[in-house]
Scaffold this active site. Sequence first.
Site, short mmCIF file in Angstrom:
data_model
loop_
_atom_site.label_atom_id
_atom_site.label_comp_id
_atom_site.label_asym_id
_atom_site.label_seq_id
_atom_site.Cartn_x
_atom_site.Cartn_y
_atom_site.Cartn_z
CB SER A 71 -1.24 3.24 12.51
OG SER A 71 -1.49 3.41 11.13
CD GLU A 107 -2.90 -2.72 12.74
OE1 GLU A 107 -3.99 -2.62 12.15
OE2 GLU A 107 -2.04 -1.81 12.74
CG HIS A 114 -5.89 0.91 11.73
ND1 HIS A 114 -4.81 0.05 11.67
CD2 HIS A 114 -5.41 2.14 11.42
CE1 HIS A 114 -3.72 0.74 11.34
NE2 HIS A 114 -4.06 2.02 11.19
#
Length: 350
Positions: A144, A250, A320
Amino acid sequence: MSKRRSFLKSATALGAATLLHQTGWGNAPQSPIISRIKPKKLQLGDTIGLVAPGFAIKPEALYLAIETLHKMGFKTYHTERIKGNYGYFSDTDEERAKDVNEMFANPDIDAILCARGGYGCTRILDLLDYDIIQGNPKILIGFSDITALINAIYSRTGLVCFHGPVGTTLDDEYSQSYMKKVLMEPKEVLPIKNAILKDPKQYRSSEYYRYTITTGTAEGELVGGSLSLVVAMIGTPFEIDFTDKLVFLEDVEEAPYRMDRMLTQLTQIDSFLKAKGIIFGVCKGCDRKRTTDNFTLREVIMDRISPLGIPAVYGMSFGHVPQNFTLPIGIKAHFNASKKQLRLLEAAVS
């Protein structure tokens, strides 16, 4: 203090020199060639230092992360900085950077795990002591917002870092399995198999569908992470050079039009057009139903990526999501878009 001032001066000078070498919009800064460094492998009984370089972590979440690591056979350590709250951050920029620097410098810490993501890593990149990091190589893992940290450190020091679970997402059998295989059981060749989806909420969701965007095979070093962070680093001294790389991407909770905007920006970067392969994980919360005034996530990805003619796939097991395999930044891999397969071609740790 003088050492820190000296470091900041050199970092500023490096940034200025780097920008002077840019010849136009979208050209990644040309860093000097740096020898790659593989960190020491992780072993049972090792001490893992926990840091929160972005958002603050709740006490109960920190406790669960520590408990999970203990069950896995590791010792843990963290400073009081991780418990703080400075607005939405765990602490000030200076203190968060100091926590990372001290974890690398501390000889009693064997590896560093980011307790959570959030936002804040881009604010501390120019406060990190890359000389200390390079001189004390050790495993650093997270995803992230940690995308900024692991790619910047690899670029500036040559240290192989890892895109993988954070403390709050580690309580998953698949994630733990690949973390152990990559960090504890080094092999010259390691096939990474996608997770078998057993939860109906996953295998019935369009966001988990696996599909080939462009057929083909490719080999190259792995770079990438959160699309939002990859794009946020464009135009900075920490912009990623995608040339001849396998780029993995992502994101989470980004509407199709926002994914469209970020992918469009990426496709205007010269080095991205020279990537060897593009690997999407699961973009959870990013799809929408097709309507007359909206596109689906798949339509956006196909429209933006397919014309590049670069082998590409969507839906690999990272992001995630509960099942998150560990991807080493800077390690060579083989990618088969047609078969949706990824294989590491060298050990990521020494």
